[in-house]
Design a protein around this motif. Structure first.
Motif, PDB file in Angstrom:
ATOM      1  N   GLU A  52      90.230 -64.458  25.486  1.00 56.79           N
ATOM      2  CA  GLU A  52      90.621 -65.727  26.100  1.00 56.79           C
ATOM      3  C   GLU A  52      91.781 -65.517  27.073  1.00 56.79           C
ATOM      4  OE1 GLU A  52      90.217 -69.224  23.999  1.00 56.79           O
ATOM      5  OE2 GLU A  52      91.646 -70.349  25.208  1.00 56.79           O
ATOM      6  N   LEU A  53      92.683 -64.610  26.728  1.00 60.32           N
ATOM      7  CA  LEU A  53      93.769 -64.281  27.659  1.00 60.32           C
ATOM      8  C   LEU A  53      93.183 -63.756  28.961  1.00 60.32           C
ATOM      9  CD1 LEU A  53      96.789 -63.800  28.293  1.00 60.32           C
ATOM     10  CD2 LEU A  53      96.536 -61.536  27.276  1.00 60.32           C
ATOM     11  N   PHE A  54      92.163 -62.903  28.848  1.00 60.02           N
ATOM     12  CA  PHE A  54      91.517 -62.343  30.026  1.00 60.02           C
ATOM     13  C   PHE A  54      90.842 -63.446  30.846  1.00 60.02           C
ATOM     14  CE2 PHE A  54      87.699 -60.483  32.012  1.00 60.02           C
ATOM     15  CZ  PHE A  54      88.324 -59.618  32.879  1.00 60.02           C
ATOM     16  N   THR A  55      90.100 -64.304  30.170  1.00 58.26           N
ATOM     17  CA  THR A  55      89.397 -65.400  30.852  1.00 58.26           C
ATOM     18  C   THR A  55      90.376 -66.307  31.589  1.00 58.26           C
ATOM     19  OG1 THR A  55      87.800 -65.388  29.038  1.00 58.26           O
ATOM     20  CG2 THR A  55      87.762 -67.285  30.490  1.00 58.26           C
ATOM     21  N   LEU A  56      91.472 -66.662  30.914  1.00 61.99           N
ATOM     22  CA  LEU A  56      92.459 -67.550  31.536  1.00 61.99           C
ATOM     23  C   LEU A  56      93.184 -66.853  32.688  1.00 61.99           C
ATOM     24  CD1 LEU A  56      94.018 -69.377  28.439  1.00 61.99           C
ATOM     25  CD2 LEU A  56      92.459 -70.320  30.146  1.00 61.99           C
ATOM     26  N   THR A  57      93.441 -65.559  32.523  1.00 55.46           N
ATOM     27  CA  THR A  57      94.102 -64.823  33.600  1.00 55.46           C
ATOM     28  C   THR A  57      93.190 -64.777  34.820  1.00 55.46           C
ATOM     29  OG1 THR A  57      95.281 -63.482  31.976  1.00 55.46           O
ATOM     30  CG2 THR A  57      95.201 -62.627  34.226  1.00 55.46           C
ATOM     31  N   TYR A  58      91.920 -64.492  34.586  1.00 57.01           N
ATOM     32  CA  TYR A  58      90.985 -64.467  35.710  1.00 57.01           C
ATOM     33  C   TYR A  58      90.894 -65.844  36.376  1.00 57.01           C
ATOM     34  CZ  TYR A  58      86.987 -63.598  38.636  1.00 57.01           C
ATOM     35  OH  TYR A  58      86.168 -63.488  39.724  1.00 57.01           O
ATOM     36  N   GLY A  59      90.874 -66.890  35.555  1.00 61.54           N
ATOM     37  CA  GLY A  59      90.847 -68.247  36.100  1.00 61.54           C
ATOM     38  C   GLY A  59      92.066 -68.530  36.963  1.00 61.54           C
ATOM     39  N   ALA A  60      93.228 -68.056  36.523  1.00 59.78           N
ATOM     40  CA  ALA A  60      94.455 -68.260  37.294  1.00 59.78           C
ATOM     41  C   ALA A  60      94.381 -67.518  38.624  1.00 59.78           C
ATOM     42  CB  ALA A  60      95.657 -67.785  36.477  1.00 59.78           C
ATOM     43  N   VAL A  61      93.746 -66.362  38.610  1.00 54.92           N
ATOM     44  CA  VAL A  61      93.574 -65.583  39.838  1.00 54.92           C
ATOM     45  C   VAL A  61      92.721 -66.353  40.846  1.00 54.92           C
ATOM     46  CG1 VAL A  61      92.544 -63.507  40.818  1.00 54.92           C
ATOM     47  CG2 VAL A  61      93.678 -63.408  38.605  1.00 54.92           C
ATOM     48  N   GLY A 110     101.329 -67.723  35.067  1.00 55.67           N
ATOM     49  CA  GLY A 110     101.550 -67.560  33.630  1.00 55.67           C
ATOM     50  C   GLY A 110     101.701 -68.899  32.937  1.00 55.67           C
ATOM     51  N   TYR A 111     102.441 -69.795  33.569  1.00 60.00           N
ATOM     52  CA  TYR A 111     102.648 -71.124  32.996  1.00 60.00           C
ATOM     53  C   TYR A 111     101.295 -71.823  32.760  1.00 60.00           C
ATOM     54  CZ  TYR A 111     104.149 -75.994  32.580  1.00 60.00           C
ATOM     55  OH  TYR A 111     104.323 -77.272  32.146  1.00 60.00           O
ATOM     56  N   ASN A 112     100.436 -71.767  33.779  1.00 62.81           N
ATOM     57  CA  ASN A 112      99.116 -72.386  33.649  1.00 62.81           C
ATOM     58  C   ASN A 112      98.272 -71.734  32.554  1.00 62.81           C
ATOM     59  OD1 ASN A 112      99.267 -74.454  35.609  1.00 62.81           O
ATOM     60  ND2 ASN A 112      99.084 -72.915  37.222  1.00 62.81           N
ATOM     61  N   ILE A 113      98.478 -70.453  32.352  1.00 65.56           N
ATOM     62  CA  ILE A 113      97.773 -69.766  31.263  1.00 65.56           C
ATOM     63  C   ILE A 113      98.373 -70.187  29.916  1.00 65.56           C
ATOM     64  CG2 ILE A 113      97.345 -67.503  30.218  1.00 65.56           C
ATOM     65  CD1 ILE A 113      97.326 -66.364  33.111  1.00 65.56           C
ATOM     66  N   GLY A 114      99.699 -70.222  29.854  1.00 66.41           N
ATOM     67  CA  GLY A 114     100.392 -70.526  28.596  1.00 66.41           C
ATOM     68  C   GLY A 114     100.063 -71.892  28.029  1.00 66.41           C
ATOM     69  N   ILE A 115      99.976 -72.888  28.925  1.00 70.90           N
ATOM     70  CA  ILE A 115      99.706 -74.245  28.420  1.00 70.90           C
ATOM     71  C   ILE A 115      98.296 -74.366  27.838  1.00 70.90           C
ATOM     72  CG2 ILE A 115     101.367 -75.380  29.994  1.00 70.90           C
ATOM     73  CD1 ILE A 115      99.075 -76.243  31.753  1.00 70.90           C
ATOM     74  N   ARG A 116      97.424 -73.417  28.146  1.00 72.19           N
ATOM     75  CA  ARG A 116      96.089 -73.443  27.543  1.00 72.19           C
ATOM     76  C   ARG A 116      95.971 -72.450  26.382  1.00 72.19           C
ATOM     77  NH1 ARG A 116      91.528 -73.908  32.009  1.00 72.19           N
ATOM     78  NH2 ARG A 116      90.409 -74.246  30.076  1.00 72.19           N
ATOM     79  N   LEU A 117      96.655 -71.331  26.520  1.00 73.48           N
ATOM     80  CA  LEU A 117      96.569 -70.287  25.501  1.00 73.48           C
ATOM     81  C   LEU A 117      97.119 -70.776  24.160  1.00 73.48           C
ATOM     82  CD1 LEU A 117      95.444 -67.501  26.004  1.00 73.48           C
ATOM     83  CD2 LEU A 117      97.755 -66.633  26.246  1.00 73.48           C
ATOM     84  N   ILE A 118      98.059 -71.704  24.215  1.00 76.61           N
ATOM     85  CA  ILE A 118      98.652 -72.216  22.975  1.00 76.61           C
ATOM     86  C   ILE A 118      97.576 -72.820  22.061  1.00 76.61           C
ATOM     87  CG2 ILE A 118      99.218 -74.443  24.060  1.00 76.61           C
ATOM     88  CD1 ILE A 118     101.398 -72.696  21.401  1.00 76.61           C
TER      89      ILE A 118
END
Lengths: 185, 185
Positions: free
Chosen positions: B21-30, A52-60
């Motif tokens: 974008e949330l989906f894309t970043l979540t998939y990337g984190a996976v 989540g942290y890695n997502i959050g720093i980009r989602l912002i």
């Protein structure tokens, strides 16, 4: 006369979207995979938070680019924008901000509708799992990028029988703003 | 006069959605998490495919419930519906169906716009990674639930310098229909 859209609704209307059920199922597959790869449930909670942290720093970045939000004056205003614009813009739901500490440094986001958990049931063997930890990490990461170091944790969880999801956010300190990465990288 | 929505557009308009974008970043984190937990890139490709399979066998329910699609007569029609309705309904994009084999049992889905890979670049150490393998699994899982046993693989990948994403689907056999799970489970 057409009512003006609230900021969160307008931002959500303007972003690219994918099917929520695909997102829910993908997230479920992630959690299942982590449970397979890590024996310890606490370890899985930590991994979800760190993802989540890695997502959050980009989602912002997407948030700042698309939300049209002005800079917040304090943590109280920030929490309000997170609930009304941030959550709405990304997940399509709006938590309530509540349970402020007297010093204005700690509050809760309350929600009873949570797209992450549609159709999810925790098996008995996973009662220690904090299924939505990823949200804590996203909040922590996003806030860090706008100068706020926070501690975020889930204190009520409908998957564990509570009547609501309660995410507790505590502002630890306000730090000098840093860019998440250099433009030329 | 307003033009009627195409079936995929109508289905996409009617489903709950989250931010792409949330989906894309979540998939990337996976994917990043899997690369951390598994040393072998081939192993990661297999895990992504298997996660996709688990998503596909459930996503088909949402598809059948919301797409208003009639039963397809053959694999050719099925491929068409996958491209025009299925992809549109879940990811918001529509691949082109092409490269049919003479016996009508093998074809490709071609797309140049793929929400899974926005902003993704493969590091040199991950050139063996098939980043979008999850799509193969989803297709295989969903098709299995409607009687079609298939083999699905990615044969062109823009992350590896190809000019398009090409997903190759081969119908192995048509099997008796099975329900994905019992209602009372």
């Amino acid at each position: 006369m057409k009512a003006a859209l609230r900021p969160g609704d307008a931002a959500f209307a303007n972003v690219e979207k994918v099917n929520a059920e695909l997102f829910t199922l993908t997230y479920g597959a992630v959690v299942r995979q982590l449970l397979t790869d890590h024996e310890d449930v606490d370890d899985v909670n930590k991994q979800l938070d760190s993802m989540g942290y890695n997502i959050g720093i980009r989602l912002i970045d997407e948030f700042l680019a698309k939300s049209n939000s002005a800079k917040c004056a304090d943590f109280r205003e920030t929490a309000d924008v997170i609930a009304k614009v941030g959550f709405k813009m990304f997940l399509g739901v709006s938590p309530t901000v509540a349970n402020w500490s007297p010093d204005g440094k700690e509050c809760s986001l309350l929600m009873d509708d949570n797209p992450l958990v549609d159709f999810v049931e925790l098996p008995d063997t996973c009662q220690g799992l904090s299924y939505c930890s990823i949200l804590c990490g996203v909040l922590r990461g996003a806030l860090e990028m706008i100068s706020m170091r926070t501690e975020v944790r889930i204190v009520k969880d409908m998957l564990k029988g509570d009547d609501v999801y309660e995410i507790r956010m505590r502002l630890i300190e306000t730090v000098p703003e840093e860019l998440p990465y250099k433009d030329d990288e």
